[in-house]
Enzyme design. Structure first.
Site, PDB file in Angstrom:
ATOM      1  N   GLY A 185      13.521  62.520 -32.045  1.00 22.37           N
ATOM      2  CA  GLY A 185      12.230  61.922 -32.389  1.00 22.37           C
ATOM      3  C   GLY A 185      12.309  61.345 -33.797  1.00 22.37           C
ATOM      4  N   PHE A 186      11.157  61.150 -34.413  1.00 25.85           N
ATOM      5  CA  PHE A 186      11.155  60.524 -35.738  1.00 25.85           C
ATOM      6  C   PHE A 186      11.952  61.338 -36.758  1.00 25.85           C
ATOM      7  CE2 PHE A 186       7.349  58.513 -33.895  1.00 25.85           C
ATOM      8  CZ  PHE A 186       7.665  57.187 -34.159  1.00 25.85           C
ATOM      9  N   ASP A 208       7.105  68.154 -36.030  1.00 27.77           N
ATOM     10  CA  ASP A 208       5.961  68.824 -35.403  1.00 27.77           C
ATOM     11  C   ASP A 208       6.233  70.283 -35.063  1.00 27.77           C
ATOM     12  OD1 ASP A 208       4.651  66.471 -35.533  1.00 27.77           O
ATOM     13  OD2 ASP A 208       4.581  66.097 -33.374  1.00 27.77           O
ATOM     14  N   GLY A 211      17.014  66.978 -30.968  1.00 26.86           N
ATOM     15  CA  GLY A 211      15.784  66.192 -30.916  1.00 26.86           C
ATOM     16  C   GLY A 211      15.936  64.880 -31.649  1.00 26.86           C
ATOM     17  N   GLU A 214      -8.144  56.622 -29.326  1.00 24.86           N
ATOM     18  CA  GLU A 214      -7.459  55.388 -28.941  1.00 24.86           C
ATOM     19  C   GLU A 214      -7.479  55.191 -27.430  1.00 24.86           C
ATOM     20  OE1 GLU A 214      -4.502  54.802 -32.777  1.00 24.86           O
ATOM     21  OE2 GLU A 214      -3.895  56.225 -31.251  1.00 24.86           O
TER      22      GLU A 214
END
Lengths: 421, 421
Positions: B14-15, B301, B12, B172
């Site tokens: 991601g961040f 997450d 992964g 948003e």
């Protein structure tokens, strides 16, 4: 005074159709512009989306946005699938119809595989934004799969890119893929040397850029070869498959094929049962009307017409725009009870980019090549991009590429590795 | 000296995963970073792609490019579908396996429909670039179809957008769609008044932005209502279909539904048969290792962990990055024979944008709202974007939107009107 306004329906919002709508400004007409896309596309730079240099939104604009200040224009996002010329109605795919007093057909071209439509899945062409993102995915996925492939033969096939057709699109794609492999990608991979990428440009005719003078063709070929493109001339491709291509009786293993060899006009001639050439292009009158249909104009790539010297008018953006402008003027003249002189094409010049810092330009008397031609090419393209923001954005993207050898749009979307065959 | 280097596999990019790889620089390890995408995605701005404000390439970067200077990192574009912990191997979908000495799972989350997976086709969520372009297409096509719809009821359904879930993403999206309808689109259409667009934000809980203090929630709700969003609280949605939603026992006709209500962790807990919470998140040790698997870390997450006060660590980018950084340090410490203190989450603040020129920020002691918060929000997001070019490009896109109310990326791709249901 209470007369119904004259209804103009324009089918297609490419360079010709859009120009016609823009130039009809102030005319006593009600315009409907129909396109099956919601965007006008700056096709001359489409190959840069396919090669990850530009983002889709840098070369496309919502048609509605371009005409937002024109209350006389209604933009319709719909598929046209016929014309009922007897009743003066355009037939939409969803069953609706649109009445017209004057019809302008600007429906463009699509790829043609010369009777081999079964090649399309293996050798996709480049006409739409989706084509460009599909090609971008295929090109980038090929490098990804090569990185993980241990079999040398399969790896070589993954690192072989074949472009079929050496017109401007084929030349521009070949040059840009070669640079992607040589300048942009090398530091990213660990198992493959992307310098070993083969980019093979196959042309059935005797030279690249056949529309340009001989010496510029020769220069373009030399420049392509300098960046590592293999140029193969006088060889029609006789088969495209998942394994690669066959030409000159020999197979070449390649996992990525791109079709830049031919186009066929849209179905406008079929809709009207009107005379057309072998590529399906409508043969129009000198005033760009369709024979026996004085209220139907046809313009742009979907039309076959000759210039004053008897040469065919090329299928390029400036030609389509000139025709759109001419038809707008012709409609205005008719409504004022005047006649119009026949359409006359004026050729401003031909341009093609060859890799990162080279281009060829043929202005007729003046011929340019190399870096100076590349600067003119770049400035001309930025100038013709619609909308200040896109000009700025494209200029920044290009500066970035040239300063850093990086391409911002190297995204594989529409699925993971699963999707790529 | 001839010892094999310690192999770290990170699943992964991601961040959390990317930060871990970046922070392992200089460590005596060999890193393999696996992702099923070729790009790292700046998820906090994904809603801006969905609402045509930004282009995909402005918020995503090829993972290889971000790590091009790190010869110790191999990037792999592949799907992981299991872990063989006994033999210390990661299982790839294509049958390959990857041996590891230390494994870092940073596999993130996907949408969750709380047992109603059949809702997904009607109410897509927003996690990937493809999700964003799909939503963009649905939103833009709804306006196009409304423009051509003569039946008032069907037209109203086309101009009704329902967002389910009023967390930051829902808020948003709702604010931005309302502004698209009010500020950007009105001059483009002839038959519909896009001011009449209904944007309905439905939340099962008692307030919007439940993670923020009460007064900021109330302010966000007022601001949304000012731009025309209908905020409905305390109402779980009980059905999603092609016709719309049902809540409070009543149906609401709407052709565009967006799911922003819940997520579920990726299958990492399943792979390991390890303890997890109801949302599938791995319950990890204080040092972020998986119980009984000291050589497997899990971050971001996909993990459920509490901060020092016992509150759950939120599923936001800074939390994932802190965990990535912690694990990199922990791996280095272990290799040096040292121990590490437990992971401690430090909450910098929460931000959410509400429409064009407003935001709320909760720094704990300091709370900000309105225009000043919006400026801080914008500067913070531009600052955290990776890569100078994207920062510049996003800044220009935003300035353009705010100066001209125009959005560059309003492109309907992946098919013509045919494709839209």
């Amino acid at each position: 005074m209470s007369q119904e306004p004259h209804r103009v329906v324009i089918v297609g919002a490419g360079f010709g159709g859009l120009e016609c709508a823009l130039r009809l400004k102030g005319a006593p007409v009600e315009i409907t512009l129909v396109d099956r896309r919601n965007h006008h596309l700056f096709q001359p730079l489409l190959y840069q989306v396919a090669t990850a240099s530009l983002a889709t939104s840098e070369i496309a604009w919502p048609i509605r946005y371009l005409l937002r200040d024109r209350s006389d224009v209604t933009t319709l996002f719909a598929n046209v699938n016929g014309v009922d010329a007897a009743n003066k109605r355009v037939l939409l795919e969803d069953g609706d119809t649109l009445g017209y007093d004057t019809l302008v057909l600007a429906t463009g071209v699509r790829h043609a595989y010369f009777g081999h439509d079964e090649w399309e899945p293996f050798a996709p062409g480049l006409k739409t934004l989706e084509d460009a993102t599909t090609l971008r995915r295929r090109i980038l996925v090929a490098f990804e799969r090569a990185e993980r492939e241990s079999d040398p033969e399969r790896r070589a096939a993954l690192l072989t890119f074949v472009i079929i057709g050496a017109g401007p699109t084929g030349v521009e794609l070949a040059g840009t893929i070669a640079e992607l492999a040589r300048d942009t990608l090398p530091p990213d991979f660990r198992n493959i040397d992307t310098h070993k990428t083969r980019v093979v440009l196959i042309e059935a005719g005797p030279r690249v850029l056949a529309g340009f003078p001989d010496d510029l063709s020769a220069y373009a070929q030399r420049s392509l070869e300098e960046v590592g493109v293999e140029v193969i001339l006088n060889q029609p491709v006789t088969e495209c498959s998942a394994d690669g291509v066959v030409f000159g009786g020999k197979p070449l293993q390649a996992r990525t094929l791109i079709w830049a060899a031919g186009v066929r006009a849209s179905r406008a001639a079929e809709w009207l049962q009107a005379p057309h050439d072998r590529a399906g292009r409508l043969q129009v009158q000198p005033d760009l009307t369709v024979p026996d249909h004085p209220d139907i104009f046809a313009i742009g790539d979907t039309v076959s017409i000759a210039d004053a010297k008897g040469n065919p008018v090329p299928g390029i953006a400036p030609a389509a725009k000139q025709q759109g402008r001419y038809v707008a003027a012709a409609i205005k003249a008719r409504l004022a009870g005047q006649t119009t002189a026949p359409f006359r094409y004026s050729h401003a010049g031909s341009l093609a980019q060859i890799g990162k810092r080279k281009a060829v330009i043929d202005f007729g008397t003046i011929k340019l090549r190399g870096t100076i031609a590349w600067w003119i090419w770049g400035i001309a393209h930025i100038y013709f991009l619609i909308g200040l923001r896109n000009r700025l954005s494209v200029a920044i993207s290009w500066l970035w590429i040239h300063a850093r050898d990086q391409r911002a749009a190297r995204l594989i979307t529409q699925g993971s590795s699963k999707v790529a065959r």
